[in-house]
Design an enzyme around this catalytic site. Structure first.
Site, short mmCIF file in Angstrom:
data_model
loop_
_atom_site.label_atom_id
_atom_site.label_comp_id
_atom_site.label_asym_id
_atom_site.label_seq_id
_atom_site.Cartn_x
_atom_site.Cartn_y
_atom_site.Cartn_z
N HIS A 64 14.97 -23.29 -26.63
CA HIS A 64 13.81 -22.51 -27.05
C HIS A 64 12.54 -23.26 -26.65
O HIS A 64 12.44 -24.46 -26.88
CB HIS A 64 13.84 -22.29 -28.57
CG HIS A 64 12.67 -21.49 -29.05
ND1 HIS A 64 12.59 -20.12 -28.86
CD2 HIS A 64 11.52 -21.86 -29.67
CE1 HIS A 64 11.44 -19.69 -29.35
NE2 HIS A 64 10.78 -20.72 -29.84
N GLU A 115 12.43 -28.97 -20.34
CA GLU A 115 13.66 -28.21 -20.64
C GLU A 115 14.78 -28.63 -19.71
O GLU A 115 15.93 -28.78 -20.11
CB GLU A 115 13.41 -26.70 -20.48
CG GLU A 115 12.46 -26.11 -21.50
CD GLU A 115 12.33 -24.60 -21.37
OE1 GLU A 115 13.33 -23.94 -21.02
OE2 GLU A 115 11.24 -24.08 -21.62
C1 GRF Z 1 12.94 -20.86 -20.88
O1 GRF Z 1 11.60 -21.15 -21.14
C2 GRF Z 1 13.78 -20.99 -22.11
O2 GRF Z 1 13.33 -21.98 -22.98
C3 GRF Z 1 13.61 -19.64 -22.76
O3 GRF Z 1 13.57 -18.74 -21.69
C4 GRF Z 1 13.14 -19.39 -20.51
C5 GRF Z 1 14.22 -19.22 -19.50
O4 GRF Z 1 13.89 -19.71 -18.24
N1 GRF Z 1 14.65 -19.41 -23.72
P1 GRF Z 1 14.99 -19.79 -17.11
O5 GRF Z 1 15.60 -18.41 -16.96
O6 GRF Z 1 16.00 -20.81 -17.52
O7 GRF Z 1 14.24 -20.19 -15.88
#
Ligand code: GRF
Length: 214
Positions: free
Chosen positions: A106, A171
């Site tokens: 998240h 992330e």
């Molecule tokens: C990311 O920011 C994640 O944290 C959220 O949705 C976005 C997904 O990005 N849950 P991706 O599809 O992994 O590029």
């Protein structure tokens, strides 16, 4: 090998970061999207991962959608289900079935800013730090026990877009780490309470990006 199934809805950059991390013991056996146009599907196919689409728009009820999703995910016989930008809220039955073996990422420092538009909300709130959280999935949306967090500074000129890009980079660091711990059998969470990383250092659970790295 632990069999990992990833659920996506769009771009799939977290999926890509996970796959490219080459986590020993993790087999990315399937990618399931609720959107046929999700870009992440093309990436998955390009690296030889089997894909499936369960389009929520073709089902009358959420229950029917989730039943089909469940059946599709089960075909891959997963040890771990990874939500990576999967933009549907999952019902209690689905979540309980995978309890303790389903992770989500998240884009906020939970419990701040569950839900959508997290970057704009962090800016509007005047936060000096922001980030992302990997957590076990429970029926409470974005409310499950925290595994790892990545922290980034909020810079004076930030827009929601520049902040989102900075968070996304973190992330891509923390999600592979969380999956690595799971695959190594080092993540402990048995309902209630917090998560423990067996043999891990406290500081491994938070990833800081220094203020002026960019
Ligand atoms: C990311 O920011 C994640 O944290 C959220 O949705 C976005 C997904 O990005 N849950 P991706 O599809 O992994 O590029």
């Amino acid at each position: 090998m632990k069999r990992v199934v990833t659920l996506i809805s769009g771009r799939g950059s977290n999926l890509q970061a996970l796959v490219e991390a080459r986590i020993p013991g993790a087999a990315f056996v399937g990618v399931v999207s609720n959107r046929p146009e999700a870009k992440g599907l093309a990436f998955a196919r390009s690296v030889g991962i089997e894909t499936a689409v369960v389009d929520h728009r073709t089902f009358e009820t959420r229950e029917a959608f989730e039943e089909a999703l469940h059946a599709t995910v089960e075909r891959f016989n997963p040890d771990l289900v990874v939500l990576a930008g999967f933009m549907r809220v999952l019902g209690e039955e689905f979540v309980r079935y995978y309890e303790g073996r389903m992770l989500n990422i998240h884009p906020s420092l939970l419990p701040a800013f569950p839900g959508l538009n997290t970057h704009a909300r962090a800016l509007a709130a005047g936060c000096r730090v922001h980030g992302a959280t990997v957590h076990f999935v429970t029926p409470e949306v974005d409310g499950g026990p925290i595994v790892i967090q990545g922290v980034v500074p909020v810079l004076p000129k930030d827009t929601a877009e520049t902040l989102a890009a900075r968070v996304l980079r973190v992330e891509h660091r923390i999600y592979p780490q969380a999956v690595r711990w799971f695959v190594e059998g080092r993540l402990r969470w048995r309902g209630g309470g917090g998560v423990e990383v067996v043999g891990g250092r406290v500081e491994d659970r938070v990833w800081f990006v220094p203020a002026l790295e960019e």
